[in-house]
Design an enzyme around this catalytic site. Structure first.
Site, short mmCIF file in Angstrom:
data_model
loop_
_atom_site.label_atom_id
_atom_site.label_comp_id
_atom_site.label_asym_id
_atom_site.label_seq_id
_atom_site.Cartn_x
_atom_site.Cartn_y
_atom_site.Cartn_z
N GLU A 142 -27.84 6.81 -50.19
CA GLU A 142 -26.92 5.55 -50.32
C GLU A 142 -27.65 4.67 -50.86
O GLU A 142 -28.19 3.87 -52.10
CB GLU A 142 -26.88 4.50 -48.81
CG GLU A 142 -25.94 4.60 -48.26
CD GLU A 142 -25.97 3.57 -46.65
OE1 GLU A 142 -27.32 3.54 -46.40
OE2 GLU A 142 -26.17 2.08 -46.65
N GLU B 84 -28.59 10.54 -39.91
CA GLU B 84 -28.98 9.23 -40.38
C GLU B 84 -29.78 9.80 -41.72
O GLU B 84 -29.68 8.56 -42.92
CB GLU B 84 -30.14 8.52 -39.33
CG GLU B 84 -29.90 6.87 -39.42
CD GLU B 84 -29.19 6.23 -40.20
OE1 GLU B 84 -28.09 6.26 -40.11
OE2 GLU B 84 -29.23 5.07 -40.42
N TRP C 196 -15.19 -8.21 -55.31
CA TRP C 196 -15.92 -6.86 -54.80
C TRP C 196 -14.89 -5.66 -54.94
O TRP C 196 -13.66 -5.63 -54.36
CB TRP C 196 -16.64 -6.09 -53.69
CG TRP C 196 -16.83 -5.01 -53.80
CD1 TRP C 196 -18.56 -5.00 -54.01
CD2 TRP C 196 -16.89 -3.80 -53.67
NE1 TRP C 196 -19.57 -3.78 -54.41
CE2 TRP C 196 -17.85 -2.83 -53.31
CE3 TRP C 196 -15.74 -3.11 -53.44
CZ2 TRP C 196 -18.48 -1.02 -53.27
CZ3 TRP C 196 -15.56 -1.95 -52.76
CH2 TRP C 196 -16.77 -1.05 -53.12
N ARG D 230 -23.69 -8.36 -50.10
CA ARG D 230 -21.90 -8.14 -49.78
C ARG D 230 -21.72 -6.90 -50.85
O ARG D 230 -20.86 -5.93 -50.23
CB ARG D 230 -21.39 -8.72 -49.28
CG ARG D 230 -21.65 -9.75 -48.74
CD ARG D 230 -20.74 -11.14 -49.00
NE ARG D 230 -18.92 -11.10 -47.83
CZ ARG D 230 -19.13 -11.00 -46.44
NH1 ARG D 230 -19.68 -11.73 -46.00
NH2 ARG D 230 -17.50 -10.60 -45.99
#
Ligand code: F6R
Length: 608
Positions: free
Chosen positions: A492, A485, A94, A47
């Site tokens: 990323e 995409e 986070w 996460r």
């Protein structure tokens, strides 16, 4: 509480309030709980987090160990696995606002160390609560919004309330978004939890029980889970659980059998989960195809009966939704549009009872999407969804649900969930339109396996371009979402600037940025649009670009080419994306980035 020992706890916190994207793992067992909690925390590591902490209760003492950094730091510095007690709570934090400090890490304790709490979300009215509590003599050790919760529970406990009643009293005073778990120094036999707009699940084991933000946290101990709904409070002991509404009225909730298996959580021989999940796609796409006939039929009836259809999602899920939009519009059965979930409230103005909103999500917990669903419902629209996490908030808030069936996706970047979404989109479109474009799903799996064989070629390309500052991805029509995409994946994982755009749009500005050596990925499968896309590639080549073609066809303009098998418009996106995923992965590894846990990203974006 062992606050000073080993320097576990620092004095004053200077951070401002924070929003958190956190992982919660808590439990009561007949075994020592700390090692179980740490294993659970590692399973929700995906996460994303910047600090971690554990609290246990044993022999009338509440102990907290927490630290900035990885779970391994908590273990190596403070030997968290050696903490005593069979009841405990733990957390990965986070921070998106405020500093990352030890004092702001969770768990937080009340001033008399009666209560320790972990929290995921935002307490909107924390300032007023904190001011009042301070006036009444409470001493705060952090400046987080979360810390008001243990103080509120302690305040209620002091009036003689039991853990459940004290938790209910605190929850009634909170405004905002939260999943909370509380543990009590004088009641080690119980933990309590509450949820509102943040996930919290009860794991029902054999003489042990868990509360966690994700089923992955306890799946190695039990595969039975109870998904809490908003404004529910739970009391958990080693032997059972009871769920209540915020008025304290008991609500009956039965456990669900989880379909995910522990083996899905192993990396096997792969260096990273991301690579394993890219490779799994030859199997997961086939599983995504196998939808329950009754559920699919309800979906189709909803779509056919709609006056208009609005698809909504975030990130990669949005790109998959764009593909379905294109398909439904192209076949002209129903008017369809797509809007990003984060833009939904501001742009989706023409919603009414005749609108069907289709929500796409891997996690089913993306806050922007859940908000979009709330807005849609407020206007009377029907909400149907396509999700991976079957027990997620989105699934439970939708009128109809189809699941991706691709198993847990651990890598932060969406890979197998994207291709599963494209496949489910195909299944839906084929059923709505009444023609089959997918054919044999096992054959699609074989085409994916064939495309995966380009891995070495893609690795070579990544080596060549690893130091370039910019990348462009272009495509036309139905292939355009793949350009988006490809750029998203590369940003990323590699942290390189990347843009995805329609090939036709290049000449309206972006060509100015093309210089000698600029890498441009050109998605140009044969068929409609191929020649026009090649013309754009030639324009790029003339300006010095290094054209990387992804195509089933050869062309001299491709300085580098990753060959994909020929297919049709429904299957092609599933094949095109594979070299894009591999490129992002190898660019990350070439640049020594961790592809599983890219910086600044969390797997489920549970705050807006
Ligand atoms: C991209 C990625 C994110 C997610 C987005 C939506 O690789 O992982 O952009 O696609 O956060 O998440 P879900 O699908 O869980 O709603």
């Amino acid at each position: 509480m062992n606050r000073g020992r080993d320097g576990c706890y620092i004095g004053s916190a200077e951070a401002s309030e924070c929003k958190t994207l956190c992982g919660i793992v808590a439990g009561i067992s007949e075994e020592e709980i700390a090692p179980i909690l740490l294993e659970g925390l590692r399973r929700v590591e995906y996460r994303g987090y910047d600090s971690a902490g554990v609290a246990t209760v044993s022999e009338g003492k509440l102990e907290i160990r927490k630290e900035v950094g990885r779970i391994d730091d908590l273990e190596s510095k403070y030997r968290a696995s050696g903490m005593k007690g069979r009841t405990g709570i733990s957390h990965t934090r986070w921070a998106t606002h405020g500093r990352v400090t030890q004092a702001n890490a969770h768990p937080h304790a009340s001033c008399e160390d009666l209560v320790a709490v972990v929290h995921n979300g935002i307490i909107e009215n924390y300032r007023e609560l904190r001011e009042r509590l301070i006036k009444e003599g409470h001493v705060f050790k952090s400046e987080t919004d979360s810390e008001v919760i243990p103080h509120l529970i302690e305040e209620a406990s002091r009036t003689g309330k039991d853990p459940l009643a004290a938790t209910l009293s605190a929850v009634r005073q909170l405004r905002g978004q939260y999943a909370i778990v509380a543990m009590f120094r004088d009641h080690p036999e119980v933990i309590t939890g509450a949820r509102n707009d943040a996930p919290l699940v009860v794991g029902v084991g054999e003489r042990e029980m868990f509360l966690a933000s994700d089923v992955l946290a306890f799946i190695s101990r039990t595969d039975r889970a109870v998904f809490l709904d908003n404004m529910e409070v739970v009391e958990v002991t080693a032997r059972g659980y009871r769920v209540f509404d915020t008025d304290g009225v008991e609500v009956e909730k039965k456990p669900t059998q989880l379909a995910w298996e522990l083996s899905d959580l192993s990396k096997h021989d792969y260096a990273h989960y991301t690579l394993k999940e890219i490779h799994e796609q030859s199997v997961t796409v086939e599983r995504a195809y196998l939808q329950d006939a009754g559920k699919l039929d309800s979906f189709v009836r909803a779509l056919r009966g709609a006056e208009s259809v609005l698809l909504t999602a975030s990130g990669s899920s949005y790109h998959a939704a764009m593909l379905l939009k294109d398909r439904l519009n192209r076949d002209g059965i129903v008017r369809c549009d797509a809007v990003l979930a984060g833009e939904f409230e501001d742009t989706a103005h023409f919603l009414d009872k005749g609108t069907v909103v289709v929500a796409f999500s891997q996690s089913g917990e993306t806050a922007d999407l859940l908000h979009a669903v709330k807005v849609a419902r407020g206007k009377g629209a029907k909400v149907i969804s396509v999700v991976n996490a079957a027990g997620s908030s989105l699934a439970r808030e939708s009128d109809e649900v189809l699941t991706l069936n691709c198993g847990p996706e651990v890598g932060v970047a969406a890979t197998k969930s994207f291709t599963a979404q494209v496949m489910v989109g195909n299944v839906i479109a084929d059923a709505v339109v009444g023609k089959s474009t997918v054919g044999d799903p096992a054959a699609v799996g074989r085409l994916i396996a064939e495309t995966l064989a380009t891995e070495e070629k893609v690795r070579e390309i990544a080596k060549l371009f690893r130091d370039r500052p910019d990348f462009y991805f272009i495509a036309r029509g139905h292939h355009y979402p793949l350009a988006l995409e490809g750029a998203l994946k590369l940003k990323e994982l590699s942290y390189i600037h990347a843009e995805g755009m329609p090939a036709s749009e290049l000449k309206h500005g972006t060509l100015a940025l093309i210089e000698k050596g600029t890498p441009v990925v050109v998605l140009a499968p044969g068929g409609e649009g191929f020649e026009s896309t090649i013309s754009n590639a030639l324009e790029l080549e003339a300006r010095g670009a290094e054209v990387i073609g992804i195509s089933d066809k050869e062309h001299p303009v491709f300085r580098h080419r990753v060959g994909i098998p020929p297919s049709n418009e429904s299957i092609s996106p599933i094949l095109e994306v594979i070299p894009l995923q591999l490129l992002a992965y190898f660019m990350a590894t070439e640049r020594k980035n961790d592809p599983d846990y890219p910086r600044n990203l969390a797997k489920s974006v549970t705050v807006r």
